[in-house]
Design a protein around this motif. Structure first.
Motif, PDB file in Angstrom:
ATOM      1  N   VAL A  14      85.458  82.549  -0.742  1.00 11.74           N
ATOM      2  CA  VAL A  14      85.611  81.942  -2.063  1.00 11.74           C
ATOM      3  C   VAL A  14      84.439  82.312  -2.970  1.00 11.74           C
ATOM      4  N   LEU A  15      83.244  82.350  -2.400  1.00 11.70           N
ATOM      5  CA  LEU A  15      82.063  82.676  -3.200  1.00 11.70           C
ATOM      6  C   LEU A  15      81.956  84.166  -3.517  1.00 11.70           C
ATOM      7  N   GLY A  16      82.646  85.007  -2.755  1.00  5.98           N
ATOM      8  CA  GLY A  16      82.529  86.442  -2.964  1.00  5.98           C
ATOM      9  C   GLY A  16      81.186  86.986  -2.533  1.00  5.98           C
ATOM     10  N   ARG A  17      80.597  86.383  -1.488  1.00  8.31           N
ATOM     11  CA  ARG A  17      79.307  86.823  -0.954  1.00  8.31           C
ATOM     12  C   ARG A  17      79.456  87.029   0.540  1.00  8.31           C
ATOM     13  N   GLU A  18      78.850  88.090   1.063  1.00 10.04           N
ATOM     14  CA  GLU A  18      78.926  88.343   2.498  1.00 10.04           C
ATOM     15  C   GLU A  18      77.696  87.751   3.191  1.00 10.04           C
ATOM     16  N   PRO A  19      77.905  86.944   4.231  1.00 10.02           N
ATOM     17  CA  PRO A  19      76.762  86.410   4.973  1.00 10.02           C
ATOM     18  C   PRO A  19      76.039  87.526   5.713  1.00 10.02           C
ATOM     19  N   ALA A  20      74.720  87.405   5.780  1.00  8.33           N
ATOM     20  CA  ALA A  20      73.891  88.412   6.431  1.00  8.33           C
ATOM     21  C   ALA A  20      73.195  87.795   7.641  1.00  8.33           C
ATOM     22  N   PRO A  21      72.677  88.620   8.553  1.00  7.85           N
ATOM     23  CA  PRO A  21      71.899  88.073   9.668  1.00  7.85           C
ATOM     24  C   PRO A  21      70.778  87.174   9.144  1.00  7.85           C
ATOM     25  N   LEU A  22      70.572  86.054   9.807  1.00  4.83           N
ATOM     26  CA  LEU A  22      69.693  85.006   9.315  1.00  4.83           C
ATOM     27  C   LEU A  22      68.374  84.981  10.075  1.00  4.83           C
ATOM     28  N   ARG A  23      67.302  85.261   9.351  1.00  2.00           N
ATOM     29  CA  ARG A  23      65.965  85.172   9.936  1.00  2.00           C
ATOM     30  C   ARG A  23      65.513  83.720   9.905  1.00  2.00           C
ATOM     31  N   PHE A  24      64.920  83.241  11.006  1.00  3.86           N
ATOM     32  CA  PHE A  24      64.480  81.852  11.032  1.00  3.86           C
ATOM     33  C   PHE A  24      63.095  81.705  11.648  1.00  3.86           C
ATOM     34  N   VAL A  25      62.451  80.587  11.335  1.00  2.00           N
ATOM     35  CA  VAL A  25      61.195  80.186  11.944  1.00  2.00           C
ATOM     36  C   VAL A  25      61.403  78.820  12.594  1.00  2.00           C
ATOM     37  N   ASN A  26      60.511  78.494  13.509  1.00  2.00           N
ATOM     38  CA  ASN A  26      60.535  77.194  14.178  1.00  2.00           C
ATOM     39  C   ASN A  26      59.471  76.306  13.539  1.00  2.00           C
ATOM     40  N   SER A  27      59.909  75.169  13.012  1.00  2.00           N
ATOM     41  CA  SER A  27      58.996  74.231  12.365  1.00  2.00           C
ATOM     42  C   SER A  27      58.549  73.177  13.359  1.00  2.00           C
ATOM     43  N   LEU A  28      57.251  72.940  13.424  1.00  2.00           N
ATOM     44  CA  LEU A  28      56.757  71.935  14.358  1.00  2.00           C
ATOM     45  C   LEU A  28      55.337  71.506  14.023  1.00  2.00           C
ATOM     46  N   GLY A  29      54.980  70.337  14.532  1.00  2.00           N
ATOM     47  CA  GLY A  29      53.599  69.892  14.535  1.00  2.00           C
ATOM     48  C   GLY A  29      52.977  70.230  15.881  1.00  2.00           C
ATOM     49  N   LEU A  30      51.670  70.111  15.969  1.00  2.00           N
ATOM     50  CA  LEU A  30      50.964  70.506  17.187  1.00  2.00           C
ATOM     51  C   LEU A  30      50.493  69.317  18.009  1.00  2.00           C
ATOM     52  N   GLY A  31      51.113  68.130  17.761  1.00  2.00           N
ATOM     53  CA  GLY A  31      50.829  66.974  18.603  1.00  2.00           C
ATOM     54  C   GLY A  31      49.691  66.111  18.091  1.00  2.00           C
ATOM     55  N   ASP A  32      49.469  65.016  18.811  1.00  2.00           N
ATOM     56  CA  ASP A  32      48.405  64.061  18.478  1.00  2.00           C
ATOM     57  C   ASP A  32      47.724  63.611  19.767  1.00  2.00           C
ATOM     58  N   PRO A  33      46.526  64.127  20.037  1.00  2.00           N
ATOM     59  CA  PRO A  33      45.746  65.062  19.216  1.00  2.00           C
ATOM     60  C   PRO A  33      46.370  66.460  19.232  1.00  2.00           C
ATOM     61  N   PRO A  34      46.140  67.234  18.173  1.00  2.00           N
ATOM     62  CA  PRO A  34      46.768  68.560  18.108  1.00  2.00           C
ATOM     63  C   PRO A  34      46.201  69.520  19.134  1.00  2.00           C
ATOM     64  N   GLY A  35      47.090  70.367  19.647  1.00  2.00           N
ATOM     65  CA  GLY A  35      46.679  71.360  20.624  1.00  2.00           C
ATOM     66  C   GLY A  35      47.596  72.565  20.576  1.00  2.00           C
ATOM     67  N   PHE A  36      47.277  73.573  21.363  1.00  8.01           N
ATOM     68  CA  PHE A  36      48.015  74.837  21.342  1.00  8.01           C
ATOM     69  C   PHE A  36      49.268  74.805  22.219  1.00  8.01           C
ATOM     70  N   ALA A  37      49.410  73.780  23.054  1.00  8.46           N
ATOM     71  CA  ALA A  37      50.499  73.760  24.041  1.00  8.46           C
ATOM     72  C   ALA A  37      51.891  73.915  23.437  1.00  8.46           C
ATOM     73  N   PRO A  38      52.233  73.261  22.318  1.00 10.42           N
ATOM     74  CA  PRO A  38      53.591  73.449  21.776  1.00 10.42           C
ATOM     75  C   PRO A  38      53.911  74.901  21.439  1.00 10.42           C
ATOM     76  N   GLN A  85      72.573  76.799   8.006  1.00  6.81           N
ATOM     77  CA  GLN A  85      72.374  78.196   8.410  1.00  6.81           C
ATOM     78  C   GLN A  85      73.314  79.117   7.650  1.00  6.81           C
ATOM     79  N   LEU A  86      74.558  78.681   7.465  1.00  5.93           N
ATOM     80  CA  LEU A  86      75.522  79.500   6.733  1.00  5.93           C
ATOM     81  C   LEU A  86      75.088  79.677   5.287  1.00  5.93           C
ATOM     82  N   LEU A  87      74.652  78.604   4.634  1.00  9.74           N
ATOM     83  CA  LEU A  87      74.170  78.719   3.250  1.00  9.74           C
ATOM     84  C   LEU A  87      72.985  79.672   3.168  1.00  9.74           C
ATOM     85  N   ALA A  88      72.057  79.541   4.112  1.00 15.74           N
ATOM     86  CA  ALA A  88      70.896  80.435   4.107  1.00 15.74           C
ATOM     87  C   ALA A  88      71.313  81.887   4.286  1.00 15.74           C
ATOM     88  N   SER A  89      72.314  82.135   5.146  1.00 15.97           N
ATOM     89  CA  SER A  89      72.755  83.515   5.368  1.00 15.97           C
ATOM     90  C   SER A  89      73.439  84.105   4.146  1.00 15.97           C
TER      91      SER A  89
END
Length: 353
Positions: free
Chosen positions: A129-153, A308-312
């Motif tokens: 309907v939009l006349g746009r082709e979805p493309a492969p979607l690049r993503f990142v993982n969003s997160l905090g590093l804990g309390d207290p923060p550390g490298f483990a996540p 994800q579809l909107l982003a693509s």
């Protein structure tokens, strides 16, 4: 020559029959003491079903759709546009919302389900309907590093997903050693300072020291939602090429209301809360040449695939905070899909396969 229809004009004209609705609880254990809950919204009519997800459940569930089950005047013969206009006058909260933004989240769930239903009834897919082709979607993982923060996540994720990229929530408690360890991965694309949520920031000297370290350690990362204080603005004076905003962006007008001029925006459909406004924001960003990337609010079901579809369709190459939901677990499974995700639009409706 006839004027080209906008995305919302194309979608708003779709016929829509609504006969009823239902709500279902969704839940997932993220950590040993954190369970995420959402509500699956089902609209049905003319032998079809439209789905989406209300992300507003928070802590207690007394105000959720799947508990309150409000009686809503949604049934009728509409266009998608007239349904959206009608929905604006429907009281969706028999129990008052705790925060104003939650009303946007819930409204998005109803509008997205209505879009899915209208497309299903028409036997058409969103991209068609939009006349746009979805493309492969690049993503990142969003997160905090804990309390207290550390490298483990980060370590847990990179062990099985060495190509994973990150959007990290920075806090004053980040030490210089932790920042150096994180920076050495070369995997951070966005640092989110959470400066527009009214959160406790700690002592000003520690906050400013963290900013100084982060700015230097991640020279290529976008700097999202910096605190609106003069001392931070001064530190960011030379970083105009990587200023981004997330929390303040609800409408097209908000783009000109940010404390610093952005070059990038994190556009969360549920926070915009409105289909016509979302497409207006997309159009404004495209006109200005702003970097766009998407974000969600911990969706557990069909809602994740919808963002994800909107982003693509509108910003597939951005650092999209739309990783598959499994990445939100304390220890993500080794077999999760890697970035980029294949487009995979469903043959009809507003969904990914």
């Amino acid at each position: 020559m006839a004027a080209r229809l906008t995305p919302w004009e194309r979608l708003g004209a779709l016929p829509l029959t609504v006969e009823g609705y239902d709500f279902e609880r969704r839940a997932a254990r993220l950590t040993s003491d954190v369970t995420r809950v959402t509500t699956l919204v089902r609209l049905h009519g003319a032998g079809a079903e439209g789905l989406s997800e209300d992300v507003s459940p928070f802590q207690e569930e007394d105000d959720t759709l799947h508990v309150t089950r409000p009686e809503l005047t949604l049934a009728g013969e509409w266009t998608l546009g007239s349904f959206v206009a009608h929905l604006a006058g429907v009281d969706q909260w028999p129990v008052p919302a705790r925060w104003d933004v939650m009303m946007r989240w819930r409204n998005w769930a109803f509008e997205a389900a209505a879009l899915d239903l209208a497309l299903e009834q028409a036997g058409r897919a969103l991209h068609e309907v939009l006349g746009r082709e979805p493309a492969p979607l690049r993503f990142v993982n969003s997160l905090g590093l804990g309390d207290p923060p550390g490298f483990a996540p980060i370590r847990r994720r990179l062990e099985h997903h060495p190509g994973l990229r990150f959007k990290l929530d920075a806090v004053s408690a980040w030490t210089g050693e932790l920042i150096e360890e994180v920076a050495a991965t070369g995997a951070v694309e966005i640092v989110d300072f959470k400066g527009h949520y009214g959160l406790e920031t700690g002592e000003p000297p520690a906050l400013l020291a963290m900013y100084e370290r982060v700015i230097g350690a991640f020279p290529d990362a976008l700097l999202e939602d910096a605190h609106d204080v003069p001392e931070v603005a001064e530190l960011l004076a030379g970083e105009a090429h990587r200023i981004s905003y997330d929390a303040p962006i609800h409408t097209r007008a908000d783009i000109d209301a940010t404390p610093l001029r952005p070059v990038a925006l994190n556009i969360k459909p549920c926070r915009v809360g409105s289909l016509p406004e979302l497409f207006a924001v997309y159009a404004e960003c495209e006109a200005r040449g702003l970097v766009m990337y998407g974000g969600g609010m911990g969706e557990l079901d069909v809602g994740r695939g919808q963002i994800q579809l909107l982003a693509s369709l509108f910003h597939p190459d951005g650092p999209n905070d739309t990783a598959p939901s499994g990445y939100n677990a304390e220890a993500p499974a080794p077999d999760l899909p890697s970035s980029p995700l294949p487009p995979a639009p469903a043959p009809t409706g507003f969904r990914r396969l």
